[in-house]
Structures are given as C-alpha cells and as structure tokens.
Design a protein around this motif. Structure first.
Motif, PDB file in Angstrom:
ATOM      1  N   LEU A   1      47.860  48.252  41.570  1.00  0.00           N
ATOM      2  CA  LEU A   1      47.677  49.154  40.432  1.00  0.00           C
ATOM      3  C   LEU A   1      47.356  48.365  39.169  1.00  0.00           C
ATOM      4  CD1 LEU A   1      50.165  52.109  40.712  1.00  0.00           C
ATOM      5  CD2 LEU A   1      47.708  52.044  41.009  1.00  0.00           C
ATOM      6  N   VAL A   2      48.067  47.245  38.962  1.00  0.00           N
ATOM      7  CA  VAL A   2      47.786  46.423  37.780  1.00  0.00           C
ATOM      8  C   VAL A   2      46.345  45.936  37.820  1.00  0.00           C
ATOM      9  CG1 VAL A   2      48.345  44.291  36.586  1.00  0.00           C
ATOM     10  CG2 VAL A   2      50.171  45.712  37.476  1.00  0.00           C
ATOM     11  N   ALA A   3      45.917  45.498  39.015  1.00  0.00           N
ATOM     12  CA  ALA A   3      44.529  45.036  39.141  1.00  0.00           C
ATOM     13  C   ALA A   3      43.559  46.175  38.850  1.00  0.00           C
ATOM     14  CB  ALA A   3      44.295  44.480  40.547  1.00  0.00           C
ATOM     15  N   SER A   4      43.892  47.389  39.291  1.00  0.00           N
ATOM     16  CA  SER A   4      43.018  48.535  39.028  1.00  0.00           C
ATOM     17  C   SER A   4      42.934  48.819  37.539  1.00  0.00           C
ATOM     18  CB  SER A   4      43.528  49.781  39.747  1.00  0.00           C
ATOM     19  OG  SER A   4      43.753  49.511  41.084  1.00  0.00           O
ATOM     20  N   VAL A   5      44.075  48.666  36.850  1.00  0.00           N
ATOM     21  CA  VAL A   5      44.059  48.868  35.402  1.00  0.00           C
ATOM     22  C   VAL A   5      43.108  47.867  34.751  1.00  0.00           C
ATOM     23  CG1 VAL A   5      45.433  48.705  33.305  1.00  0.00           C
ATOM     24  CG2 VAL A   5      46.342  49.871  35.295  1.00  0.00           C
ATOM     25  N   PHE A   6      43.154  46.626  35.238  1.00  0.00           N
ATOM     26  CA  PHE A   6      42.212  45.611  34.736  1.00  0.00           C
ATOM     27  C   PHE A   6      40.774  46.089  34.925  1.00  0.00           C
ATOM     28  CE2 PHE A   6      45.442  42.154  34.975  1.00  0.00           C
ATOM     29  CZ  PHE A   6      45.224  41.672  33.700  1.00  0.00           C
ATOM     30  N   VAL A   7      40.505  46.634  36.107  1.00  0.00           N
ATOM     31  CA  VAL A   7      39.142  47.070  36.404  1.00  0.00           C
ATOM     32  C   VAL A   7      38.712  48.185  35.465  1.00  0.00           C
ATOM     33  CG1 VAL A   7      37.675  48.152  38.129  1.00  0.00           C
ATOM     34  CG2 VAL A   7      39.293  46.401  38.808  1.00  0.00           C
ATOM     35  N   VAL A   8      39.580  49.191  35.314  1.00  0.00           N
ATOM     36  CA  VAL A   8      39.234  50.317  34.449  1.00  0.00           C
ATOM     37  C   VAL A   8      38.996  49.821  33.032  1.00  0.00           C
ATOM     38  CG1 VAL A   8      40.104  52.444  33.428  1.00  0.00           C
ATOM     39  CG2 VAL A   8      40.457  51.996  35.838  1.00  0.00           C
TER      40      VAL A   8
END
Lengths: 386, 343
Positions: free
Chosen positions: B235-242
C-alpha cells in the motif's frame, strides 16, 4: 459414488462451463490477465460485503464483489489512458493494491469469523456439499450449486442473445462501432459477467482456480481450432473433462481438489501444446524441418541448372560443393528423384524436363519477387509433401 | 531495481507469473529433501520459476497464443499444481511440514539473520552484475535488433536479466508473499519512471522508492496490532505511485491538466483577438470603436477574455464600445502571419 461426490463433480463441471464461456472471449481479446486481476481484487468487495451481511452466500456479497471487479477494470483503463504506463503495468499496479486493502481489512476486523485469505484464494470444493440451501425445511441441494447454476444460466442467455455482437466486437472493434454496437458496452458487459462468474465460483473453487478455468481451456481450444463456436464448445469440453478427472485424481491422492483440477488442465494443455495437429510444438518443428528440406532442394536444383559440366554434377561432388552432410544430401536427392525432378545416370545427376521447368519458375520468382508467382509455387510445394 | 527493466520491457506481469510459478518448486524441494532448509527451498523456487518463464517464452514464440494468455496460463497452472503438492504434503506424516504456506503470503517477521545475509549477498551480486553489463542491458532494452547487429549475444543477456528478475522475486517471496510480489517489482519502477527519462536515474530512484516503502511499511505495520507487513508495504508503494502519477513535473496528471487549461485559455484569447482584428481590418482607422455586442456571436469571447485583453493593452474599452490599440493590432497581425507561415 455417493451423492456428495456427485454434487461436487456437478459443481466443478458447472463452474468449468461458466468460466469457459467468458474465458474464451478474454483470451481472444488479449485480456487474459484481467481475469487474474479481477480474481484478486474482488477480495475487498467480498470482505466489505461480509461485514454488512455476515453471510458468505448472500447476493449482496456477490454484487459488491462484482462491483469491485468492475472498479478494477475501470481503474486499469484510467491509468492506461493517462499514457503514463503500459496496460500490463497498470494491471500489475491496481490489483495488488486492492488485494492488500482486502488482506488488511480481514486482519484488522475479521479475526474471529469464518473468512480468511486462504479460503478466498484457494477455496475448498470438498466442503461445498455441506453448505446446503434449506427453504422451509426442505433440502434443495448445496447452495453453491444454486449460485453457480444461476450465474451459468445468465451467462448462457447473454451469450446466445449477444453472440453476434460479441463476435464482431471481439474480432473487429472498428466494424462493431460503425455497425452501431457500442464496444464500451460490450467490454463492460463482458467484464461484469467475468466478475460475477469469478465471485460466484471463488467460494467453491478459489480465486486461482477460477483464473485457470477461464484461461486454460480457452487457450487449449484456441490451439486446436480457429472457429469461435467450436472453440467455445471445446473449451467447455476441456473444462468439464478436467473438472471430473481432477476430482478423481484428488480423491486418489487425498489432496486439494482445486489444485488437482488445475493440474489436469495443465496436463491437457501440455498435451495439446505438444501434439496439436497444426499449431503444436511438434507440428511446428516438423513443418520447419520440411521447409528446410524444401529450401535445400531448391538450392540443389538451382545448382544443377547452373552447371553443365560433368564434374560439377557428379553425386559425390555435390556433397562436397554444397557442403551438406551425407544424410541430408541423400534425403534431398531422394526427394528430388521421387518427384521426377532429376535423373541419375552413372552417378551423374541431371534435371528432367519437369525439374527444369520448376527451377526456371523458382528463378523467376526469386528475381522478380512477385507475389502472384509465389501462389503457384506454393501449389507446387504441396507436391513434395505428398 | 530490476523492476525497472521489467517495466520498460513490457513484461510487468512476468513478476506475478513467476512468483506464482515458484510455488511447486518450493513444494517439490521440500518433498525431495524432507527438510525446511530455506536455501534448498529457494533453489527449488528458482528452478521452477525459471521453467515457468521459459515455458511462457516457448508458448509465445511457438504458438499464436498471446503473451497475456501465456502468462495467465502458466501462473494459474503452476500455482494450482503447487497447491496440489502442498495439500499432498500436508497429508504426509512429517512434522516439518508446518510453515510452508508462509511462502504464500510472506511474513517479514519470521525472517532470521541468515535470511537477511542471504538477501544482502544476492542484492550485492545483482548490483555488481548490473554495473558490469550496464551497457548491454541498456542497449538490449531499447533496441534489441541493433544489439544483435552489434554482435552481442542477445539470448545470453536476455536470459541473464530474466534469471536475475526471477532470483529477486524468489527472495522477495519470503517477505511479502506470492500475491504481492508483483507489486514490489512494479510499483517502485512505475513511480520512478514518472520522474525521469534516464535509465540510470530511474533504476536509482526505483531502488530508493522500494527501500522507503519497505521501511515505512514495516514501521506502520509494527506500530499497530494485527497488520501484516506485506500488504502495508504494498500500500505504501502504491501511495508512492499515485503521488508520482499526480505530481511529477513533466508527466504528472496535475501539471498536465494545468498546462491543458493554460493552453485553452491562450487559444481563446488569441481567437478573440484574431476575430477583433478581422473586424478592425475593414476600417481604415484601426482604433475605430465597435460595439461589444457584435462579439457576442463569437464563441471564444467571454467577459473575462475581454478584460484580459484590456489588461494586456491590446484593447481599450469605452463603455459598451471597444477598439484595438496599436499594439493589439500589431500582435494580432503577427498572430495571423504566424498562422499563415505555419501553414
């Protein structure tokens, strides 16, 4: 065979059929990985639905999960449309994120209820008959049997109603749009059906098996035929076959039914992959070998045509000159003899009339490189194969 | 880090497929050795991951099935076979069997010191090989045919990259598990791609993002009860992506939208000016006043654009009448010329 066994096999076969139909179209539309994404990302939908209803079989749960499936598709498309990343990356980004949300939701809130990640991902067919649908005290059979049959009926009705539209929009999007069917509606319709099927099946067979049942039979059938109707029927056939044989395999090994059905699917695919008559690996390799021989033959005939000296046309010299191994040279020589292209007189090789005409034609083709001539050539090459 | 290559080679979902395909390897390694030594299990995973990858290759090149079908097929078939073996193992009378399924979902907390060392060593080897073959990797990535004509052994380089991707995935399995491994491979690379066009910077940034999401994810999951590490990291990585998608300066959605709006405003302004120019052209005196009303029929006109033109000193307003200034006329005629020149 007792009634529970029959019921399990019945459920497995129905799931296989229900999956094979949308699966065929997914494979043809090059969207096979979407089914994988959907199967993972329905998890948060299932979890939220479960919190609301506290019943794994309620229609609301299926609806919510299907909704998450569609959200996945929309998200993937949105990310793709921004042009920042490719489609496959978009898929790879969306579903793990949604899946993580689902896992965290479960871990935070549902520790003590009957819902865990393993069950969602892997499913357990063996328990399906114990969860029975009982209306006013009468036993109507397992619940999942009813769920999957209703999904199957909806799918089949939709398939028959929109068969033409689906066919056109799958193979020629532009034509479909110009004929007035909206490709978007077809697309989302197919996606919704896939989501609903995935959700309906996950509880019986698990998310991974759903993917396998969608893709593997369709891919196997695709190797064997190019006709859409035949492909659908074959996919259904392979699905049911592996469902039933998988069940008995699991029975014998005393292992997971879902796993062994997948293994059966894998075995069938492997067999077809290797032995399919026109597209299998062995067939392709055989064809390549034949083509190689044909090219060698052509080289050989050209050589003969170019040289009139006796020295150049001696059998042994040919072997040295064109640099072929003995076996290969012999097979080419035999092939040419069989087709009356050459005659051997006292170890001297010369072209017959037929061989001469053929070679001139070949040279003509090589020089002009016109497509019209290659058509005739192809007919001639069929002679060799006979 | 290796994810960058996967993303750029359009093989993003390969990670997903490999991580699933590794499962039967783990199970078979366990069946053969009957012990839960993590190194042999990883070796099994590595072998079956590689078999899966090459079978995918074979399907794509030898038949007319497309890559997505091949990936989905191998993924689900190998995973299903792995499940079969796992359930089969569970029925075996062997006390060591427990804990095999931790590979499914990963549990960073169960890592022991030797595992961490192992990872460190493999990472070091990866970095070393990456530096050693940097030029080859790069050229293969962007122009495979050119690489071949230069005389590099493309097959070898290809296999090398793929093997390292598989290796990285197999190692990551222990931490985040099968399902989430693909996100670990993709997300940092996809995020890094938004910030730079240079491969070196991208690889470096991806490594940085990956490390950060690892650290933050672990920290968040440790701070609360009942939060498994893997999903939080993802999820943290996804936040980075967004975040990267929205805010990156050159490719980000936010700046794209701002640029888009700005362009539209400019265009409207120019359209109004050009329209005025055409009217003014018919009169000898360019500053001949006209009624605002005649602009009403014109699309680009709004009160706002008129105000802006006044502010730029292109137009003077006098009650309900407007007239072009000297400067405005000049700009408008230039505008017109430019258009003609462009054509």
């Amino acid at each position: 065979m007792n009634s529970a066994q029959i019921e399990i096999q019945l459920i497995a076969s129905l799931v296989a059929i229900a999956c094979a139909i949308p699966g065929t179209f997914l494979v043809l539309r090059k969207m096979a990985m979407i089914s994988d994404a959907i199967s993972h990302s329905i998890l948060p939908g299932i979890v939220i639905g479960f919190f609301i209803t506290h019943d794994l079989n309620s229609p609301l749960l299926i609806l919510l999960a299907a909704l998450t499936g569609i959200i996945t598709v929309v998200l993937v498309e949105y990310i793709q449309k921004t042009g920042l990343v490719k489609e496959d990356t978009a898929i790879g980004l969306v579903f793990p994120a949604l899946f993580s949300i689902g896992v965290i939701l479960i871990a935070k809130n549902a520790n003590d209820v009957h819902l865990d990640v393993d069950a969602v991902l892997l499913g357990e067919l063996a328990f399906a008959p114990f969860d029975r649908l009982i209306i006013s005290g009468t036993d109507f059979g397992p619940k999942s049997l009813w769920i999957i049959s209703s999904i199957l009926i909806i799918t089949v009705v939709l398939l028959i109603t929109f068969f033409k539209e689906l066919k056109v929009s799958t193979f020629d999007k532009g034509l479909a749009a110009s004929l007035g069917f909206s490709p978007a509606i077809m697309h989302y319709g197919l996606m919704s059906v896939s989501s609903v099927t995935t959700v309906g099946a996950f509880d019986a067979v698990g998310a991974i098996l759903v993917v396998a049942l969608m893709i593997a039979p369709a891919a196997t059938a695709y190797l064997l035929t190019t006709d859409l109707k035949k492909m659908l029927l074959m996919a259904i056939g392979f699905g049911v076959l592996s469902a039933i044989s998988g069940y008995w395999f699991a029975h014998w090994l005393d292992a997971s039914i879902a796993g062994s059905i997948t293994t059966m699917l894998g075995l069938i695919f492997l067999l077809v992959y290797l032995f399919a008559p026109s597209k299998g690996v062995i067939a392709v390799m055989y064809r390549e070998k034949q083509q190689r021989t044909e090219v060698s033959l052509l080289t050989f005939l050209l050589h003969l045509k170019n040289h009139n000296e006796e020295r150049e046309r001696h059998v042994n010299h040919l072997q040295e000159h064109i640099n072929w191994q003995k076996v290969r040279a012999k097979s080419v020589l035999d092939l040419a003899l069989k087709n009356n292209m050459i005659e051997i007189d006292n170890n001297l090789v010369s072209l017959t009339k037929k061989g001469d005409a053929f070679t001139s034609k070949a040279i003509d083709y090589i020089i002009t490189n016109e497509d019209a001539q290659i058509e005739d050539m192809k007919d001639d090459f069929f002679l060799f194969r006979g | 880090m290796l994810g960058s290559f996967a993303v750029l080679r359009k093989q993003s979902l390969l990670g997903d497929a490999i991580s699933h395909a590794a499962l039967p390897g783990i199970a078979i390694a366990f069946l053969i050795t009957e012990a839960k030594d993590s190194n042999t299990l990883l070796l099994g995973a590595l072998v079956s991951g590689l078999i899966g990858t090459f079978w995918i290759r074979g399907i794509i090149t030898k038949t007319h099935l497309k890559s997505d079908t091949a990936l989905g097929l191998i993924l689900s078939l190998f995973f299903g076979f792995g499940m079969l073996l796992l359930t089969f193992i569970q029925k075996q009378p062997n006390a060591n069997q427990a804990g095999l399924d931790k590979y499914l979902f990963g549990q960073a907390a169960t890592l022991v010191e030797s595992d961490v060392w192992m990872m460190a060593i493999v990472t070091a080897v990866c970095v070393f090989v990456l530096l050693l073959f940097w030029k080859e990797f790069k050229i293969l990535l962007f122009d495979a045919d050119y690489t071949k004509t230069l005389g590099f052994n493309t097959r070898f380089i290809d296999i090398l990259i793929t093997s390292f991707i598989v290796l990285a995935i197999v190692l990551g399995l222990q931490t985040v598990g099968v399902v989430l491994m693909s996100a670990m491979l993709l997300a940092p690379a996809a995020a890094a791609r938004q910030w730079t066009n240079s491969l070196a910077k991208m690889v470096f940034l991806a490594a940085l993002f990956g490390a950060f999401s690892g650290v933050f994810g672990t920290a968040i999951s440790a701070s609360q009860n009942n939060l498994s590490t893997g999903p939080v990291i993802v999820l943290v990585a996804s936040v980075f992506v967004v975040f990267s998608f929205v805010f990156s300066p050159s490719r980000g959605l936010l700046f794209k939208q701002i640029r888009f709006i700005k362009n539209r405003r400019d265009l409207e302004l120019h359209k109004t000016l050009a329209f005025m120019f055409h009217i003014a052209e018919t009169h000898e005196n360019i500053s001949h006043p006209h009624s605002v009303k005649i602009l009403n029929n014109f699309q680009g006109y709004t009160r706002g654009t008129l105000q802006k033109l006044v502010k730029k000193d292109y137009v003077t307003l006098d009650g309900n009448m407007w007239s072009l200034t000297e400067e405005g006329f000049k700009t408008a005629s230039n505008l017109y010329n430019q258009q003609e020149n462009d054509e």
